[in-house]
Enzyme design. Structure first.
Site, mmCIF file in Angstrom:
data_model
loop_
_atom_site.group_PDB
_atom_site.id
_atom_site.type_symbol
_atom_site.label_atom_id
_atom_site.label_comp_id
_atom_site.label_asym_id
_atom_site.label_seq_id
_atom_site.Cartn_x
_atom_site.Cartn_y
_atom_site.Cartn_z
ATOM 1 N N LYS A 83 8.507 -6.146 -10.703
ATOM 2 C CA LYS A 83 9.447 -6.847 -11.695
ATOM 3 C C LYS A 83 10.445 -7.773 -11.271
ATOM 4 C CE LYS A 83 11.165 -2.549 -12.082
ATOM 5 N NZ LYS A 83 10.013 -1.770 -11.297
ATOM 6 N N LYS A 124 13.069 -4.994 -17.007
ATOM 7 C CA LYS A 124 11.930 -4.838 -17.778
ATOM 8 C C LYS A 124 12.241 -5.448 -19.233
ATOM 9 C CE LYS A 124 10.253 -0.715 -15.732
ATOM 10 N NZ LYS A 124 10.353 0.807 -15.781
ATOM 11 N N PHE A 172 0.770 -1.292 -0.077
ATOM 12 C CA PHE A 172 0.003 -0.077 0.119
ATOM 13 C C PHE A 172 0.921 1.309 0.159
ATOM 14 C CE2 PHE A 172 -4.003 2.315 1.672
ATOM 15 C CZ PHE A 172 -4.434 2.166 0.736
ATOM 16 N N GLU A 181 14.298 8.294 -7.053
ATOM 17 C CA GLU A 181 14.027 7.759 -5.589
ATOM 18 C C GLU A 181 15.401 8.232 -4.635
ATOM 19 O OE1 GLU A 181 11.902 5.307 -4.588
ATOM 20 O OE2 GLU A 181 11.197 4.527 -6.674
ATOM 21 N N GLY A 229 4.789 1.254 -16.799
ATOM 22 C CA GLY A 229 3.917 2.280 -16.313
ATOM 23 C C GLY A 229 2.661 2.052 -17.219
ATOM 24 N N GLU A 239 1.159 -6.516 -17.007
ATOM 25 C CA GLU A 239 1.620 -5.129 -17.859
ATOM 26 C C GLU A 239 2.013 -4.142 -17.074
ATOM 27 O OE1 GLU A 239 2.028 -3.191 -20.862
ATOM 28 O OE2 GLU A 239 0.423 -4.435 -21.322
ATOM 29 N N THR A 287 3.725 -4.921 -3.590
ATOM 30 C CA THR A 287 4.866 -4.863 -2.631
ATOM 31 C C THR A 287 6.097 -4.394 -3.286
ATOM 32 O OG1 THR A 287 5.526 -7.091 -2.871
ATOM 33 C CG2 THR A 287 4.012 -6.591 -1.098
#
Length: 343
Positions: free
Chosen positions: A130, A230, A13, A215, A159, A154, A101
């Site tokens: 991923k 990816k 979450f 990040e 994204g 997907e 998560t």
């Protein structure tokens, strides 16, 4: 016609999980009208615990609770502490696991265990994660087949940019011979700024962090690991390869200088971090792309080009990151499962 009810168990979450709650809340009535699909989230879990109600949670209350205390276990009446994802799945009635998560590219946990448990319990699964897909793709695909459940991912590759679904549906019947893509919005933002503003790498990264585009620990993005995950997923899912993260030849962008970017510009080129699956090899590295080409995308945009036997080059462009954008890809997967199960 009776409305098709679909109960979701949402693990994770953070930004993506909250995005999922937001889009399900916002689109609830529209999905009933358009697809005859009534989505209910019956459990939400984060690191603090979970909120569980098999009759469906109040999503606005869940979002408000998370915003106020940072912990879903504080959800009134139905909050529980000290339970992990595996326990939550045993405590709740649900039809489809939405696994959001945080990504772990060392061993894919706890995501992989969560997904395999759901599949073992004959539940469909949608994930944006991923980690396990880039480490143990075959294991997950085989588990979905063995248990006769639907598995969609997907959101793990682009994204809001539809990569897997475009190739599987719109390019059905084509052989995909090679794939090239700009698959990481953070590095594309940094390199775009360096080209447009003439700035050096470090201050540009800092700016991206302040804007929330990069990040706090940007290692996976700037060293190319995110894009590598990816391209592994794309090669396995769309080209039938059997590869993992360790098969990618990898070079990030942290040693790119402003001087190199400006020299490329003078010659009519841009420096971009490009991921490629071609001739049995996977690479992620800075490459020169022509100004004005489909790869000359700015900001956090992503782009992917499929070279095919029947359709030649097919290029897709879209926003590669963001809470709502990623949630939109998850929602499209949930709808596709709901439609398939209704037939």
């Amino acid at each position: 016609m009776a409305v098709n009810k679909m109960r979701l168990c949402l693990l994770g979450f953070g930004a993506v999980g909250q995005g999922v709650a937001n889009v399900v809340l916002k689109k609830h009535d529209e999905l009933i009208d358009k697809y005859n699909l009534d989505l209910q989230i019956t459990a939400i879990a984060d690191r603090s615990g979970a909120a569980i109600n098999s009759n469906g949670l109040d999503l606005q209350l869940a979002l408000d609770t998370k915003k106020e205390s940072g912990k879903i276990k504080d959800y009134p009446e139905f909050g529980v502490s000290d339970v992990d994802g595996l326990e939550v799945m045993d405590l709740v009635e649900y039809d489809c696991l939405v696994e959001a998560t945080p990504t772990n590219i060392d061993d894919g946990e706890p995501t992989q265990s969560n997904i395999l448990k759901a599949m073992g319990d004959k539940k469909d699964v949608v994930t944006s994660n991923k980690g396990p897909l880039s480490l143990n793709f075959k294991t997950l695909i085989n588990a979905a087949k063995e248990n006769n459940v639907k598995f969609r991912f997907e959101a793990s590759v682009g994204g809001a940019m539809p990569v897997i679904n475009t190739a599987r549906q719109s390019l059905a019947g084509n052989n995909i011979e090679s794939v090239q893509g700009i698959l990481n919005g953070t590095t594309n933002y940094i390199l775009s700024r360096m080209a447009n503003e003439g700035t050096e790498y470090e201050p540009t990264l800092k700016e991206a962090q302040e804007l929330g585009i990069a990040e706090t620990n940007p290692y996976q993005d700037v060293e190319g690991l995110d894009a590598a995950c990816k391209i592994v997923i794309i090669a396995n899912a769309l080209m039938g390869w059997d590869v993992t993260l360790k098969d990618v030849s990898l070079h990030g962008i942290s040693d790119i200088t402003s001087n190199a970017v400006q020299l490329a510009l003078k010659d009519g080129y841009l420096v971009k971090l490009v991921a490629e699956a071609k001739d049995g090899k996977l690479t992620v590295a800075p490459m020169l792309v022509k100004q004005g080409s489909p790869f000359a995308v700015n900001g956090t945009l992503n782009v992917i080009n499929f070279k095919t036997d029947l359709s030649d080059d097919v290029t897709v462009v879209g926003v590669g990151a963001g809470s709502i954008e990623t949630a939109s890809a998850i929602l499209s997967d949930i709808i596709s499962i709901g439609k398939a199960n209704a037939n």
